[in-house]
Design an enzyme around this catalytic site. Structure first.
Site, PDB file in Angstrom:
ATOM      1  N   HIS A  16      52.092  34.126  43.056  1.00 28.41           N
ATOM      2  CA  HIS A  16      52.255  32.674  43.916  1.00 28.41           C
ATOM      3  C   HIS A  16      52.166  31.594  42.771  1.00 28.41           C
ATOM      4  CE1 HIS A  16      48.216  31.605  42.362  1.00 28.41           C
ATOM      5  NE2 HIS A  16      47.722  33.140  42.796  1.00 28.41           N
ATOM      6  N   GLU A  86      44.247  38.914  47.465  1.00 31.65           N
ATOM      7  CA  GLU A  86      43.360  39.312  45.347  1.00 31.65           C
ATOM      8  C   GLU A  86      41.785  39.850  45.085  1.00 31.65           C
ATOM      9  OE1 GLU A  86      44.509  39.822  42.371  1.00 31.65           O
ATOM     10  OE2 GLU A  86      44.303  37.973  41.133  1.00 31.65           O
TER      11      GLU A  86
END
Length: 208
Positions: A16, A86
């Protein structure tokens, strides 16, 4: 093992774009921070690179920064998958490496792990992150068998580094070897039927 060939065997990885926390080096696991404007621009600039590939299937982390990146690179039908979240940093959420090293000199995430966090986010070992990566790679291989083209994953730095290590047949802790910048594209392919890195930390060439 991925099938031989260019697009069919390709696994595309997108980290990202920049967030305020990634810019300052704060460990960002479950905290759902948005992209900065610079992070949005990083994602937009990747769109032409993504269009160079035929995408057969796409998966995205459920966290906002990854989902927004997927939209900005032009991927609107990615399947949300929790295995792309994550690393759960436990008590180290929102803390930088230098801050951790004040009380744990020489601390290194991939070998030393995290301190326990709250019950809902107790933290993960590198082996647990590796188990998620293995599950995700099994889904990638299933998607590759069902669709023509590359498989695209839009997610986060540490999970993608561990996933890369596992794709290459390495221990999860070997993800330490693969520094991964925000707003970049990486490509994993095959050579003689074996997984290899074919491109890493790719950004568009700046305009002259």
């Amino acid at each position: 093992m991925p099938r031989e060939g260019h697009d069919v065997s390709d696994l595309l990885l997108v980290r990202h774009g920049e967030t305020e926390w990634s810019r300052s080096g704060r460990h960002t696991g479950w905290t759902d921070v948005p992209l900065t404007e610079h992070g949005r621009e990083e994602a937009r600039r990747l769109a032409p690179l993504i269009r160079e590939h035929r995408i057969g299937a796409a998966f995205v982390s459920p966290l906002r920064r990854a989902r927004e990146t997927a939209e900005l690179i032009g991927v609107h039908d990615a399947r949300v998958d929790a295995d792309l979240r994550e690393w759960d940093y436990g008590a180290y959420e929102g803390i930088t490496t230098p801050e951790i090293q004040r009380t744990r000199p020489g601390w290194f995430l991939f070998t030393d792990g995290v301190a326990p966090g709250p019950p809902e986010h107790p933290g993960e070992t590198v082996e647990q992150v590796g188990e998620r990566a293995d599950r995700m790679l099994a889904k990638v291989d299933a998607a590759s068998a069902d669709a023509e083209g590359a498989v695209l994953l839009v997610a986060h730095g540490h999970i993608l580094r561990v996933l890369t290590a596992r794709r290459l047949g390495l221990a999860p802790s070997a993800g330490a070897l693969f520094q991964l910048a925000t707003g970049t594209l990486c490509r994993l392919g095959t050579e003689h039927g074996r997984p290899v890195i074919t491109a890493w930390n790719i950004r568009p060439t700046p305009s002259p």
